[in-house]
Write a protein that holds these residues in place. Structure first.
Motif, PDB file in Angstrom:
ATOM      1  N   LEU A 132       0.815  -1.205   0.000  1.00  0.00           N
ATOM      2  CA  LEU A 132       0.000   0.000   0.000  1.00  0.00           C
ATOM      3  C   LEU A 132       0.856   1.265   0.000  1.00  0.00           C
ATOM      4  CD1 LEU A 132      -2.885   1.060   0.023  1.00  0.00           C
ATOM      5  CD2 LEU A 132      -2.809   0.994   2.512  1.00  0.00           C
ATOM      6  N   SER A 133       1.967   1.236   0.701  1.00  0.00           N
ATOM      7  CA  SER A 133       2.834   2.424   0.744  1.00  0.00           C
ATOM      8  C   SER A 133       3.377   2.774  -0.642  1.00  0.00           C
ATOM      9  CB  SER A 133       3.988   2.209   1.725  1.00  0.00           C
ATOM     10  OG  SER A 133       4.757   1.076   1.330  1.00  0.00           O
ATOM     11  N   VAL A 134       3.665   1.757  -1.437  1.00  0.00           N
ATOM     12  CA  VAL A 134       4.166   1.991  -2.802  1.00  0.00           C
ATOM     13  C   VAL A 134       3.042   2.541  -3.680  1.00  0.00           C
ATOM     14  CG1 VAL A 134       5.120   0.881  -4.868  1.00  0.00           C
ATOM     15  CG2 VAL A 134       5.953   0.237  -2.595  1.00  0.00           C
ATOM     16  N   ILE A 135       1.846   1.975  -3.533  1.00  0.00           N
ATOM     17  CA  ILE A 135       0.703   2.461  -4.307  1.00  0.00           C
ATOM     18  C   ILE A 135       0.436   3.931  -3.962  1.00  0.00           C
ATOM     19  CG2 ILE A 135      -1.756   2.197  -4.753  1.00  0.00           C
ATOM     20  CD1 ILE A 135      -1.389  -0.818  -4.149  1.00  0.00           C
ATOM     21  N   HIS A 158      -0.254  10.252  -3.189  1.00  0.00           N
ATOM     22  CA  HIS A 158      -0.955  10.504  -1.930  1.00  0.00           C
ATOM     23  C   HIS A 158       0.060  10.789  -0.838  1.00  0.00           C
ATOM     24  CE1 HIS A 158      -4.662   7.969  -3.292  1.00  0.00           C
ATOM     25  NE2 HIS A 158      -4.552   9.110  -3.948  1.00  0.00           N
ATOM     26  N   ILE A 159      -0.183  11.815  -0.088  1.00  0.00           N
ATOM     27  CA  ILE A 159       0.706  12.180   1.014  1.00  0.00           C
ATOM     28  C   ILE A 159       0.555  11.199   2.170  1.00  0.00           C
ATOM     29  CG2 ILE A 159       1.204  13.958   2.741  1.00  0.00           C
ATOM     30  CD1 ILE A 159       0.298  16.013   0.605  1.00  0.00           C
ATOM     31  N   ASN A 160      -0.666  10.727   2.373  1.00  0.00           N
ATOM     32  CA  ASN A 160      -0.979   9.862   3.498  1.00  0.00           C
ATOM     33  C   ASN A 160      -1.546   8.542   2.961  1.00  0.00           C
ATOM     34  OD1 ASN A 160      -2.180   8.614   5.737  1.00  0.00           O
ATOM     35  ND2 ASN A 160      -2.628  10.579   6.701  1.00  0.00           N
ATOM     36  N   GLU A 182      -6.267   3.755   1.286  1.00  0.00           N
ATOM     37  CA  GLU A 182      -6.899   2.578   1.868  1.00  0.00           C
ATOM     38  C   GLU A 182      -8.234   2.220   1.217  1.00  0.00           C
ATOM     39  OE1 GLU A 182      -7.079   3.008   6.092  1.00  0.00           O
ATOM     40  OE2 GLU A 182      -4.920   2.722   6.322  1.00  0.00           O
ATOM     41  N   VAL A 183      -8.872   3.188   0.570  1.00  0.00           N
ATOM     42  CA  VAL A 183     -10.148   2.909  -0.094  1.00  0.00           C
ATOM     43  C   VAL A 183      -9.977   1.814  -1.145  1.00  0.00           C
ATOM     44  CG1 VAL A 183      -9.903   4.689  -1.867  1.00  0.00           C
ATOM     45  CG2 VAL A 183     -12.161   3.955  -1.155  1.00  0.00           C
ATOM     46  N   TYR A 184      -8.792   1.695  -1.722  1.00  0.00           N
ATOM     47  CA  TYR A 184      -8.542   0.686  -2.750  1.00  0.00           C
ATOM     48  C   TYR A 184      -8.489  -0.725  -2.173  1.00  0.00           C
ATOM     49  CZ  TYR A 184      -7.514   4.741  -5.549  1.00  0.00           C
ATOM     50  OH  TYR A 184      -7.608   5.943  -6.193  1.00  0.00           O
ATOM     51  N   LEU A 185      -8.347  -0.845  -0.872  1.00  0.00           N
ATOM     52  CA  LEU A 185      -8.357  -2.162  -0.252  1.00  0.00           C
ATOM     53  C   LEU A 185      -9.731  -2.804  -0.359  1.00  0.00           C
ATOM     54  CD1 LEU A 185      -6.328  -1.460   3.014  1.00  0.00           C
ATOM     55  CD2 LEU A 185      -5.547  -2.665   0.969  1.00  0.00           C
TER      56      LEU A 185
END
Length: 52
Positions: free
Chosen positions: A12-15, A21-23, A28-31
């Motif tokens: 997720l951090s790479v995405i 995205h800064i945060n 997380e919505v993509y999860l």
């Protein structure tokens, strides 16, 4: 793109970084995206069209 990366196991951090995205919370919505599940919910136009 985010959904595809997630399906491929990209962290997720790479995405988040790819999307700019800064945060990671914004990403997380993509999860919750399940393209295969959404495909099963589609309607057949012939079943819902009203024929006069």
């Amino acid at each position: 793109m985010a959904s595809t990366l997630l399906e491929q196991g990209t962290p997720l951090s790479v995405i988040s970084e790819v999307l700019g995205h800064i945060n990671s919370k914004s990403t997380e919505v993509y999860l919750q995206t399940d393209v295969d599940g959404l495909r099963r919910c589609t309607l057949d136009p012939d079943d819902v069209m009203i024929n006069d």
